[in-house]
Design a protein around this motif. Sequence first.
Motif, PDB file in Angstrom:
ATOM      1  N   PHE A   1       0.849  -1.195   0.000  1.00 27.63           N
ATOM      2  CA  PHE A   1       0.000   0.000   0.000  1.00 27.63           C
ATOM      3  C   PHE A   1       0.880   1.239   0.000  1.00 27.63           C
ATOM      4  CE2 PHE A   1      -2.327   3.152   2.749  1.00 27.63           C
ATOM      5  CZ  PHE A   1      -3.400   3.404   1.904  1.00 27.63           C
ATOM      6  N   ASP A   2       0.648   2.136  -0.957  1.00 20.74           N
ATOM      7  CA  ASP A   2       1.493   3.333  -1.046  1.00 20.74           C
ATOM      8  C   ASP A   2       0.727   4.612  -0.695  1.00 20.74           C
ATOM      9  OD1 ASP A   2      -0.159   3.708  -3.225  1.00 20.74           O
ATOM     10  OD2 ASP A   2       1.446   3.774  -4.726  1.00 20.74           O
ATOM     11  N   GLY A   3      -0.402   4.459  -0.006  1.00 19.26           N
ATOM     12  CA  GLY A   3      -1.237   5.614   0.292  1.00 19.26           C
ATOM     13  C   GLY A   3      -0.651   6.605   1.275  1.00 19.26           C
ATOM     14  N   PHE A   4       0.409   6.208   1.994  1.00 14.00           N
ATOM     15  CA  PHE A   4       1.010   7.104   2.977  1.00 14.00           C
ATOM     16  C   PHE A   4       2.174   7.905   2.402  1.00 14.00           C
ATOM     17  CE2 PHE A   4      -0.286   4.116   6.705  1.00 14.00           C
ATOM     18  CZ  PHE A   4      -1.593   4.567   6.601  1.00 14.00           C
ATOM     19  N   THR A   5       2.435   7.785   1.114  1.00 19.10           N
ATOM     20  CA  THR A   5       3.611   8.452   0.534  1.00 19.10           C
ATOM     21  C   THR A   5       3.368   9.937   0.263  1.00 19.10           C
ATOM     22  OG1 THR A   5       2.926   7.815  -1.708  1.00 19.10           O
ATOM     23  CG2 THR A   5       4.406   6.310  -0.534  1.00 19.10           C
TER      24      THR A   5
ATOM     25  N   GLY B   1      -5.636  -6.269   1.517  1.00 17.67           N
ATOM     26  CA  GLY B   1      -4.820  -7.337   2.080  1.00 17.67           C
ATOM     27  C   GLY B   1      -4.895  -7.415   3.592  1.00 17.67           C
ATOM     28  N   LEU B   2      -5.435  -6.377   4.240  1.00 16.02           N
ATOM     29  CA  LEU B   2      -5.559  -6.380   5.696  1.00 16.02           C
ATOM     30  C   LEU B   2      -6.746  -7.197   6.191  1.00 16.02           C
ATOM     31  CD1 LEU B   2      -4.844  -2.621   6.557  1.00 16.02           C
ATOM     32  CD2 LEU B   2      -3.256  -4.543   6.641  1.00 16.02           C
ATOM     33  N   ASN B   3      -7.614  -7.595   5.290  1.00 12.59           N
ATOM     34  CA  ASN B   3      -8.831  -8.312   5.685  1.00 12.59           C
ATOM     35  C   ASN B   3      -8.520  -9.509   6.584  1.00 12.59           C
ATOM     36  OD1 ASN B   3     -11.694  -8.570   5.492  1.00 12.59           O
ATOM     37  ND2 ASN B   3     -11.433 -10.272   4.074  1.00 12.59           N
ATOM     38  N   THR B   4      -9.182  -9.581   7.709  1.00 13.37           N
ATOM     39  CA  THR B   4      -9.086 -10.635   8.737  1.00 13.37           C
ATOM     40  C   THR B   4      -7.791 -10.597   9.550  1.00 13.37           C
ATOM     41  OG1 THR B   4      -8.037 -12.473   7.494  1.00 13.37           O
ATOM     42  CG2 THR B   4     -10.433 -12.180   7.251  1.00 13.37           C
ATOM     43  N   LEU B   5      -6.867  -9.675   9.256  1.00 12.50           N
ATOM     44  CA  LEU B   5      -5.591  -9.655   9.982  1.00 12.50           C
ATOM     45  C   LEU B   5      -5.681  -8.899  11.304  1.00 12.50           C
ATOM     46  CD1 LEU B   5      -2.981  -9.142   7.094  1.00 12.50           C
ATOM     47  CD2 LEU B   5      -3.895 -11.266   8.062  1.00 12.50           C
TER      48      LEU B   5
ATOM     49  N   SER C   1      -6.563  19.622   9.122  1.00  8.33           N
ATOM     50  CA  SER C   1      -5.878  18.338   9.238  1.00  8.33           C
ATOM     51  C   SER C   1      -6.424  17.409   8.160  1.00  8.33           C
ATOM     52  CB  SER C   1      -6.086  17.705  10.618  1.00  8.33           C
ATOM     53  OG  SER C   1      -7.432  17.324  10.810  1.00  8.33           O
ATOM     54  N   PHE C   2      -5.695  16.318   7.927  1.00  2.40           N
ATOM     55  CA  PHE C   2      -6.165  15.351   6.932  1.00  2.40           C
ATOM     56  C   PHE C   2      -5.735  13.956   7.350  1.00  2.40           C
ATOM     57  CE2 PHE C   2      -6.313  12.881   3.063  1.00  2.40           C
ATOM     58  CZ  PHE C   2      -7.443  13.350   2.424  1.00  2.40           C
ATOM     59  N   LEU C   3      -6.690  13.042   7.333  1.00  2.00           N
ATOM     60  CA  LEU C   3      -6.427  11.666   7.706  1.00  2.00           C
ATOM     61  C   LEU C   3      -6.458  10.763   6.482  1.00  2.00           C
ATOM     62  CD1 LEU C   3      -7.781   9.806  10.788  1.00  2.00           C
ATOM     63  CD2 LEU C   3      -7.949   8.725   8.550  1.00  2.00           C
ATOM     64  N   THR C   4      -5.360  10.042   6.258  1.00  2.00           N
ATOM     65  CA  THR C   4      -5.290   9.067   5.174  1.00  2.00           C
ATOM     66  C   THR C   4      -5.416   7.669   5.788  1.00  2.00           C
ATOM     67  OG1 THR C   4      -3.804  10.512   3.914  1.00  2.00           O
ATOM     68  CG2 THR C   4      -3.921   8.190   3.243  1.00  2.00           C
ATOM     69  N   PRO C   5      -6.521   6.961   5.529  1.00  3.81           N
ATOM     70  CA  PRO C   5      -6.700   5.649   6.164  1.00  3.81           C
ATOM     71  C   PRO C   5      -5.974   4.536   5.412  1.00  3.81           C
ATOM     72  CG  PRO C   5      -8.638   6.192   4.881  1.00  3.81           C
ATOM     73  CD  PRO C   5      -7.701   7.380   4.770  1.00  3.81           C
ATOM     74  N   GLY C   6      -5.386   3.649   6.187  1.00  2.00           N
ATOM     75  CA  GLY C   6      -4.825   2.417   5.635  1.00  2.00           C
ATOM     76  C   GLY C   6      -5.560   1.248   6.259  1.00  2.00           C
ATOM     77  N   ASN C   7      -6.859   1.155   5.977  1.00  2.00           N
ATOM     78  CA  ASN C   7      -7.666   0.064   6.522  1.00  2.00           C
ATOM     79  C   ASN C   7      -8.103  -0.854   5.389  1.00  2.00           C
ATOM     80  OD1 ASN C   7     -10.025   1.238   5.303  1.00  2.00           O
ATOM     81  ND2 ASN C   7     -10.221   2.609   7.055  1.00  2.00           N
TER      82      ASN C   7
END
Length: 220
Positions: free
Chosen positions: A65-69, A92-96, A80-86
Amino acid sequence: MSAMVSLLFHLLCCLTVFWLLPLPSHSADPDPLQDFCVANLSASISVNGFPCKPASEVTSDDFFFDGFTQEGNTTNAFSSFLTPGNVLSFPGLNTLGISMNRVDFAPGGINPPHSHPRASEVGVVIEGKLLVGFVTTNNVYYSKVLTAGHMFAIPRGLVHFQLNVGDGKALAYTAFNSHLPGAAIVPLNLFASSIPNEVLTKTFQVDADLINTIKSKFRS
């Protein structure tokens, strides 16, 4: 004799139930039963989560995931701005049982009071100076001003915030023990929803004009 046997049997059943009940609470999300379950976000049916994409369709990109770049756009009411990595942005995070956010702050920016109903939170300040605080269910307030390298922890479900109290920008990363922690943002829940004015005026002991003024700040 039979009555004694019956009593012992029921006692054993009760003890078994009490022993089993706490087990599901050990983790925020259910434990996976396979190596991975990449979320099929386009599936029409989901039950407390997302079904798995067929293994034959899984690629390496599902686990990166490159959403935090990129820095978030802080030109908004909260600066402010929140970038979610969910799981919604990173299947790929599903069930982890894990996820992260990137939170960017302009000078004076705030991540307003909110709570996560499905997860506890830890975070680390990367840049700048943040006042981080939370309130318990007994209305006890805990807070501290943090700088780069400092961490914080927020217990599950408690209202908390981060405020940029430095002279420049600030940046923090937060992590959760759920692939979809959810967020109940207090000002938006109260003043950008359809809660009747009568409820809000009685709750805050103010008149309707003030409630309407506050609501006007959150209308899109």
